[in-house]
Design a protein around this motif. Structure first.
Motif, short mmCIF file in Angstrom:
data_model
loop_
_atom_site.label_atom_id
_atom_site.label_comp_id
_atom_site.label_asym_id
_atom_site.label_seq_id
_atom_site.Cartn_x
_atom_site.Cartn_y
_atom_site.Cartn_z
N ALA A 186 0.47 -1.07 -0.09
CA ALA A 186 -0.19 0.02 -0.25
C ALA A 186 0.76 1.01 0.04
N LEU A 187 2.12 1.08 0.02
CA LEU A 187 3.34 2.27 0.48
C LEU A 187 2.84 3.22 -1.00
N PRO A 188 3.37 4.16 -1.99
CA PRO A 188 3.89 4.85 -2.38
C PRO A 188 4.74 4.58 -3.06
N ARG A 189 5.29 4.25 -4.26
CA ARG A 189 6.58 3.95 -4.92
C ARG A 189 7.46 4.35 -4.64
N ALA A 190 7.14 6.11 -4.12
CA ALA A 190 8.79 6.78 -3.64
C ALA A 190 9.07 6.59 -2.44
N GLN A 191 7.96 6.23 -1.76
CA GLN A 191 8.63 6.11 -0.30
C GLN A 191 9.27 4.40 0.05
N ASP A 242 11.00 2.79 -2.88
CA ASP A 242 12.25 3.45 -3.68
C ASP A 242 13.70 3.74 -2.08
N GLN A 243 12.64 4.72 -1.53
CA GLN A 243 13.44 5.19 -0.07
C GLN A 243 14.25 3.97 0.94
N GLY A 244 12.94 3.13 0.43
CA GLY A 244 13.47 1.18 1.49
C GLY A 244 12.80 1.45 2.98
N VAL A 245 12.37 0.63 3.26
CA VAL A 245 11.65 0.18 4.20
C VAL A 245 12.88 -0.55 5.41
N ILE A 246 12.66 -0.01 7.00
CA ILE A 246 13.48 -0.77 7.78
C ILE A 246 11.75 -1.58 8.84
N CYS A 247 12.31 -2.43 9.42
CA CYS A 247 11.43 -3.12 11.07
C CYS A 247 12.71 -4.06 11.43
N ALA A 248 11.67 -3.56 13.06
CA ALA A 248 12.36 -4.94 14.06
C ALA A 248 11.55 -5.99 14.72
N SER A 249 12.24 -6.73 14.33
CA SER A 249 11.84 -8.34 14.56
C SER A 249 12.59 -9.42 15.91
N ALA A 250 11.73 -10.37 16.13
CA ALA A 250 12.54 -11.50 16.88
C ALA A 250 12.89 -12.18 15.67
N GLY A 251 12.22 -12.38 14.23
CA GLY A 251 12.52 -13.33 13.38
C GLY A 251 11.40 -13.21 12.26
N ASN A 252 10.64 -14.09 13.08
CA ASN A 252 9.99 -14.14 11.90
C ASN A 252 9.29 -12.70 11.22
N LYS A 260 10.29 -9.05 -3.46
CA LYS A 260 9.37 -8.89 -4.26
C LYS A 260 8.64 -7.62 -4.46
N LEU A 261 9.26 -6.50 -4.17
CA LEU A 261 8.20 -4.97 -4.40
C LEU A 261 9.13 -4.37 -5.25
N GLY A 262 10.69 -5.11 -4.92
CA GLY A 262 12.07 -4.65 -5.14
C GLY A 262 12.54 -3.29 -4.99
N CYS A 263 12.40 -3.62 -3.12
CA CYS A 263 13.47 -2.29 -2.85
C CYS A 263 14.03 -2.89 -1.68
N ARG A 264 15.01 -1.76 -1.01
CA ARG A 264 16.26 -2.16 -0.18
C ARG A 264 15.14 -2.30 1.81
N ALA A 265 15.23 -3.28 1.97
CA ALA A 265 15.01 -3.24 3.61
C ALA A 265 16.27 -3.70 4.20
N VAL A 266 16.22 -3.02 5.36
CA VAL A 266 16.53 -3.08 6.42
C VAL A 266 16.02 -4.36 8.18
N VAL A 267 16.89 -5.05 8.39
CA VAL A 267 15.91 -5.21 9.52
C VAL A 267 17.09 -5.04 11.18
N VAL A 268 16.06 -5.08 11.79
CA VAL A 268 16.43 -4.61 13.22
C VAL A 268 16.58 -6.29 13.92
N MET A 269 17.67 -6.89 14.57
CA MET A 269 16.60 -8.44 15.13
C MET A 269 17.25 -8.12 16.47
N GLY A 302 16.18 7.86 6.56
CA GLY A 302 14.78 8.57 5.52
C GLY A 302 13.92 7.38 5.25
N LEU A 303 14.31 5.75 6.07
CA LEU A 303 13.26 4.36 5.41
C LEU A 303 12.03 4.49 5.99
N THR A 304 10.88 4.00 5.71
CA THR A 304 9.37 4.02 6.27
C THR A 304 9.05 2.77 6.67
#
Length: 510
Positions: free
Chosen positions: A64-69, A71-81, A92-101, A142-144
């Motif tokens: 549901a995120l706009p393509r511009a967002q 393209d900036q990349g996403v980030i999440c925090a998670s214990a794993g799943n 699949k969506l072709g964007c950068r992902a940073v994951v803090v675990m 500047g990640l989402t």
């Protein structure tokens, strides 16, 4: 304006999840159903491509995120799943992902995230630590942020699990059981079910040492736990979400707590019916369903011939942990009794004691000669049903033996059964403690180096069981003048502890 169950019904019906998620099977668990006297259905979210339901909510949010967002990349925090879900969705969506675990995350989950091309940052001992660090990185780069549970789009994505359950089983359902960590799954499931089938009970299940949702509901506000248990790492959340708490208070009928032994027994139950191994968090719902049926029977209102659904929500199990699970599963089913038995210290006593046991299967037997007084035997005995341990104690008393049931004693289960060696005059004056700390390379050394060099260690037991928690039993002689420093060591060390100096099992054997 707060959204109602019907608002979420629309969100769930229009959620974008099937571009990446599968509709998982709802299958009966025949052996467990026969034991429970009810039909238990397993909603097999452990069979998703990332072995967890979490990709549903992650994709619904990210798509549901706009393509511009994006393209900036996403980030999440998670214990794993959730991390693996975000990583796969980003690929699949072709964007950068940073994951803090958290640093305590099992390697199988870390490797799974990296395999999907995401950048992994390991930080802190719990989800809350990782979450705070992820927010800092979000602002700096500047990640989402893609929240693992406290977001309406994520909640709606997880709610599609309930949509499938009601479609796959249109007949009567007494209750649906869901594990609770931050609350995203139970929030989505309960909102959908109560909008369409309010007669169905929605029951949350939490690990007894990670019960943030239950405490928050009781308090009427979000409660921050000082620490959480790490065995069910997928639900090790210190604070639930604001939106998930709001929905849980409105639509969840009750929350059950289960312990580690019950979770291990549930993992075994799922394996026996499916030949699949779920992770501890993935077995919580099954453990809760079993506890629910047992509670009804004990109350004199047995539940019979009802349909129950348990969501097996994850299967990211570290293989090394199976040793611990197998050891504790029998305790969880109460099919093994662990007894401390006093017998006369004279020739032939062990033989006569074994004769009193009869043909019952012995799972463990430990004995150490004493200089004087009665001998103490630690005996593991196979039992067939709950409550039989108490009958065994009475049976032994009739044969002249003093026996104590240690089946629920954590000191005995974690350490004593591996450590029986007799008492020592040199140990007089020691204090005994159980310590628990996040298990990672070097953790034991860091724990030991925090002790003052003149604190004498009179007993020490550490056993790496392939889990996320290091368990240490230590006997310590602390000089009287060091009391304040020792208390500071206990309170500020970042580990959980419990003094066991007065534990009867310790007095008998160590």
């Amino acid at each position: 304006m707060d959204q109602t169950a019907f608002d979420y019904l629309k969100r769930i019906l229009t959620a974008r999840v099937y571009e990446i998620a599968e509709e998982t099977a709802l299958t009966p668990a025949p052996a467990l159903s026969a034991r429970l006297g009810n039909t238990l259905h397993l909603k097999r979210e452990d069979t998703q491509s990332v072995f967890s339901f979490k990709l549903r909510g992650a994709y619904n949010k990210m798509a549901a995120l706009p393509r511009a967002q994006l393209d900036q990349g996403v980030i999440c925090a998670s214990a794993g799943n959730h991390a693996q879900g975000v990583a796969l969705c980003a690929a699949k969506l072709g964007c950068r992902a940073v994951v803090v675990m958290p640093t305590t995350t099992p390697p199988v989950k870390v490797d799974g995230v990296r395999a999907h091309g995401a950048e992994v940052v390991l930080h802190g001992d719990s989800f809350s630590d990782a979450y705070a660090h992820a927010l800092a990185l979000e602002r700096a780069q500047g990640l989402t942020f893609v929240h693992p549970f406290d977001d309406p789009d994520v909640i709606a994505g997880q709610g599609t699990v309930a949509m499938e359950i009601l479609r796959q089983h249109p007949g009567p359902i007494h209750a649906i059981f869901c594990a609770i960590g931050g609350g995203g799954l139970i929030a989505g499931v309960s909102a959908y079910v109560k909008a369409l089938r309010p007669d169905i009970r929605v029951i949350g299940v939490q690990a007894a040492d990670s019960d943030a949702m239950r405490r928050s509901i009781e308090a009427g506000e979000r409660v921050m736990l000082p620490d959480v248990g790490l065995f069910a790492d997928g639900t090790a959340v210190r604070q639930v979400g604001a939106e998930t708490l709001r929905l849980a208070r409105m639509y969840v009928d009750e929350i059950l707590l289960v312990d580690t032994d019950q979770v291990c027994a549930a993992i075994k139950d799922v394996f026996q019916d499916t030949r699949a191994i779920v992770e501890p968090a993935g077995a919580l719902a099954v453990a809760g369903a079993k506890a629910y049926v047992e509670r009804a029977a004990q109350a004199g209102t047995p539940l019979r011939d009802e349909h129950l659904v348990a969501v097996t929500c994850g299967a990211n199990m570290n293989f090394d942990r199976l040793r611990f699970v197998a050891e504790r599963a029998e305790m969880g089913e109460q099919r093994e009794a662990l007894l401390a038995v006093s017998i006369p210290e004279r020739p032939g006593s062990l033989r006569r004691f074994c004769e009193s046991i009869g043909t019952r299967s012995v799972t463990e037997f430990a004995y150490r000669m004493r200089e004087s007084g009665p001998a103490h035997v630690l005996a593991g005995l196979q039992i067939a049903r709950r409550g039989e341990a108490a009958a065994l104690v009475r049976h032994l008393a009739e044969h002249g033996y003093e026996a104590r049931d240690l089946s629920q004693d954590e000191l005995a289960k974690l350490h004593l059964r591996h450590l029986v060696g007799g008492q020592s005059a040199a140990s007089r004056g020691e204090r005994l403690f159980r310590f628990e700390f996040p298990e990672r390379p070097g953790a034991l050394l860091r724990f030991l180096t925090r002790m003052a060099p003149d604190w004498n260690i009179s007993l020490f037991h550490y056993r790496n069981q392939g889990g996320d928690v290091g368990q240490v039993l230590a006997g310590l002689h602390v000089p009287a003048g060091d009391d304040a420093a020792f208390q500071s060591f206990l309170e500020s060390g970042g580990f959980r502890y419990r003094e066991e100096t007065s534990n009867p099992a310790y007095r008998l054997f160590l």
